[in-house]
Design a protein around this motif. Structure first.
Motif, PDB file in Angstrom:
ATOM      1  N   UNK A 152     102.191 144.130  36.719  1.00 48.21           N
ATOM      2  CA  UNK A 152     101.269 145.360  36.561  1.00 48.21           C
ATOM      3  C   UNK A 152     101.964 146.701  36.135  1.00 48.21           C
ATOM      4  N   UNK A 153     101.375 147.679  35.429  1.00 53.71           N
ATOM      5  CA  UNK A 153     102.026 148.713  34.879  1.00 53.71           C
ATOM      6  C   UNK A 153     101.956 149.753  36.035  1.00 53.71           C
ATOM      7  N   UNK A 154     103.179 150.537  36.477  1.00 53.10           N
ATOM      8  CA  UNK A 154     102.802 151.392  37.725  1.00 53.10           C
ATOM      9  C   UNK A 154     101.874 152.509  37.406  1.00 53.10           C
ATOM     10  N   UNK A 155     100.956 152.530  38.434  1.00 52.86           N
ATOM     11  CA  UNK A 155     100.010 153.579  38.469  1.00 52.86           C
ATOM     12  C   UNK A 155     100.447 154.814  39.326  1.00 52.86           C
ATOM     13  N   UNK A 156      99.461 155.771  39.225  1.00 53.62           N
ATOM     14  CA  UNK A 156      99.620 156.965  39.693  1.00 53.62           C
ATOM     15  C   UNK A 156      99.433 156.736  41.316  1.00 53.62           C
ATOM     16  N   UNK A 157     100.510 157.465  42.120  1.00 45.42           N
ATOM     17  CA  UNK A 157     100.106 157.110  43.521  1.00 45.42           C
ATOM     18  C   UNK A 157      98.804 157.643  43.787  1.00 45.42           C
ATOM     19  N   UNK A 182      99.168 148.430  50.413  1.00 44.41           N
ATOM     20  CA  UNK A 182      99.933 148.253  48.926  1.00 44.41           C
ATOM     21  C   UNK A 182     100.334 146.802  49.029  1.00 44.41           C
ATOM     22  N   UNK A 183     100.095 146.034  48.021  1.00 42.81           N
ATOM     23  CA  UNK A 183     100.684 144.886  47.542  1.00 42.81           C
ATOM     24  C   UNK A 183     101.545 144.945  46.250  1.00 42.81           C
ATOM     25  N   UNK A 184     102.918 144.925  46.327  1.00 42.76           N
ATOM     26  CA  UNK A 184     103.435 145.374  45.307  1.00 42.76           C
ATOM     27  C   UNK A 184     103.246 146.943  45.020  1.00 42.76           C
ATOM     28  N   UNK A 185     102.974 147.148  43.777  1.00 49.20           N
ATOM     29  CA  UNK A 185     102.668 148.594  43.576  1.00 49.20           C
ATOM     30  C   UNK A 185     101.246 149.135  43.180  1.00 49.20           C
ATOM     31  N   UNK A 186     100.314 148.026  43.830  1.00 50.33           N
ATOM     32  CA  UNK A 186      99.038 148.426  43.722  1.00 50.33           C
ATOM     33  C   UNK A 186      98.157 148.026  44.957  1.00 50.33           C
ATOM     34  N   UNK A 194     100.165 139.050  57.567  1.00 48.74           N
ATOM     35  CA  UNK A 194      99.767 138.174  56.225  1.00 48.74           C
ATOM     36  C   UNK A 194     100.276 138.947  54.967  1.00 48.74           C
ATOM     37  N   UNK A 195     100.176 140.494  54.863  1.00 48.27           N
ATOM     38  CA  UNK A 195     100.450 141.267  53.816  1.00 48.27           C
ATOM     39  C   UNK A 195     101.889 141.010  53.575  1.00 48.27           C
ATOM     40  N   UNK A 196     102.584 141.071  54.466  1.00 46.75           N
ATOM     41  CA  UNK A 196     104.020 140.865  54.233  1.00 46.75           C
ATOM     42  C   UNK A 196     104.369 139.521  53.559  1.00 46.75           C
ATOM     43  N   UNK A 197     103.667 138.559  54.171  1.00 44.02           N
ATOM     44  CA  UNK A 197     103.922 137.038  53.596  1.00 44.02           C
ATOM     45  C   UNK A 197     103.378 137.252  52.195  1.00 44.02           C
ATOM     46  N   UNK A 198     102.353 137.939  51.924  1.00 44.23           N
ATOM     47  CA  UNK A 198     101.921 137.773  50.536  1.00 44.23           C
ATOM     48  C   UNK A 198     102.675 138.697  49.603  1.00 44.23           C
ATOM     49  N   UNK A 199     103.313 139.606  50.144  1.00 46.61           N
ATOM     50  CA  UNK A 199     104.356 140.431  49.264  1.00 46.61           C
ATOM     51  C   UNK A 199     105.706 139.856  48.743  1.00 46.61           C
TER      52      UNK A 199
END
Length: 278
Positions: free
Chosen positions: A262-267, A36-40, A242-247
Motif C-alpha cells: 500500500x502507498x504510504x499514507x499521512x500519519x 498499526x499493521x504495516x503502515x496502515x 496476534x498483531x505481532x504475528x500478523x505483522x
C-alpha cells in the motif's frame, strides 16, 4: 456518514454491501481498529480485502467512536456512525436501516487477511440461501492445536446438512474416543435485510451471553445458520500478540503478493489519541 456510491449493482437487480463493525473499547485490545499493521490501521486492511471482492457494491465501516470515524475520513473509507451495540451484528443491523441493499456481509474488523474469494463465496451462498436459514457463516478447518485451545478462537460444530449445531470458545467436539476435525468460525457472516431485522428483535440468550458469540442468538431461538467452508490461512487479531504475528505474516505476504502493498499514507493523529472508555 461519508457518501456511498450509487452505481448499478454488480449483480443485476441485487445490491450487496460489506459492513465492517469496529469499536474502540475491546476488552482484550482497546483501540484495536486503529492499531498499526504495516503502515496502515488494521481496519484499512480489512476494508481493502472487501474492495478486492468482485461481488460487493460497496464497503463501509460502522462505528460509534469519533476517532475511528475520523480515521476513516482521512483514509477515504465510507463510514457510518452508529449508536452503542452489544455485538457487531447489531451494529450491522442499524446500518441496514440506513443503507438500502438486498444483502449485507458482516466482515469483522480483526480479519486483515480474509480472502476476497471467501467473501464472494459467502455472497453467492447468501443469494442461494434456502428459506429455512437466516444467515450464512464461513468456517475453516483448524490444524493448529494451540488455536484449538485458544479461547479467542471460536469453534463450530456443523451438521450433515451444513447447518451450525453449536458455537463455543471451548474445543468442540470433545475428543473422547477419536480425534475429530476442529472448525474455526470466521468473522464473515451474510444476512438479508429481513434476517438482520429479526436478529435485532431477538433477546440475547444465556449461551450468547456466556460465550460472547453472537450467532448463538439465532441458534438459541431455533433458527438455522448455514455454514460455508472456505479457504483461510490468515490470522484474526484479538490481542497485541496476534498483531505481532500478523505483522510478520504481512511482511512475508508483501514480499510475495503485490496486492498487500500500500502507498504510504499521512500519519493518522487519531491512532495516537489517548484512549477513553467506550
Amino acid at each position: 456518514m461519508a457518501a456511498t456510491t450509487s452505481s448499478p449493482p454488480k449483480t443485476p437487480g441485487r445490491r450487496q454491501i460489506a459492513v465492517i463493525p469496529c469499536r474502540w473499547g475491546a476488552s482484550r485490545f482497546p483501540g484495536k481498529p486503529l492499531a498499526r499493521l504495516g503502515d496502515k490501521p488494521l481496519l484499512w486492511h480489512v476494508h481493502q480485502r472487501c474492495l478486492e471482492a468482485t461481488s460487493l457494491d460497496s464497503a463501509v465501516v460502522a462505528t460509534d467512536d469519533e476517532r475511528i470515524e475520523a480515521a476513516c475520513h482521512e483514509l477515504g473509507i465510507d463510514c457510518v456512525r452508529t449508536g452503542e451495540h452489544a455485538t457487531g451484528t447489531d451494529r450491522v443491523a442499524e446500518c441496514a436501516e440506513r443503507l438500502r441493499a438486498d444483502a449485507y456481509i458482516n466482515v469483522q474488523g480483526d480479519e486483515p487477511f480474509i480472502e476476497p474469494s471467501a467473501i464472494d463465496a459467502l455472497s453467492d451462498a447468501l443469494a442461494n440461501l434456502d428459506g429455512k436459514a437466516l444467515a450464512v457463516n464461513a468456517y475453516a478447518e483448524l490444524s493448529d492445536t494451540a488455536a484449538v485451545l485458544d479461547h479467542n478462537v471460536v469453534k463450530v460444530v456443523v451438521g450433515t446438512d451444513s447447518q451450525a449445531l453449536m458455537f463455543s470458545r471451548q474445543p468442540i467436539p470433545y475428543p473422547r474416543s477419536s480425534r475429530p476435525s476442529f472448525l474455526r468460525q470466521l468473522g464473515l457472516y451474510g444476512f438479508t435485510r429481513e434476517a438482520l431485522e429479526r436478529f435485532r428483535q431477538l433477546p440475547q440468550g444465556p449461551l450468547e451471553q456466556a460465550e460472547g458469540v453472537e450467532m448463538l442468538r439465532f441458534i438459541e431461538h431455533g433458527h438455522r445458520v448455514q455454514m460455508l467452508p472456505v479457504s483461510d490461512s490468515g490470522i484474526a487479531v484479538d490481542t497485541p500478540e496476534d498483531l505481532a504475528r500478523a505483522a510478520a505474516m504481512l511482511a512475508r505476504r508483501t514480499a510475495a503478493h503485490p496486492r498487500f502493498r500500500s502507498p504510504t499514507s499521512p500519519r493518522l493523529a487519531t491512532a495516537a489519541a489517548p484512549s477513553r472508555p467506550a
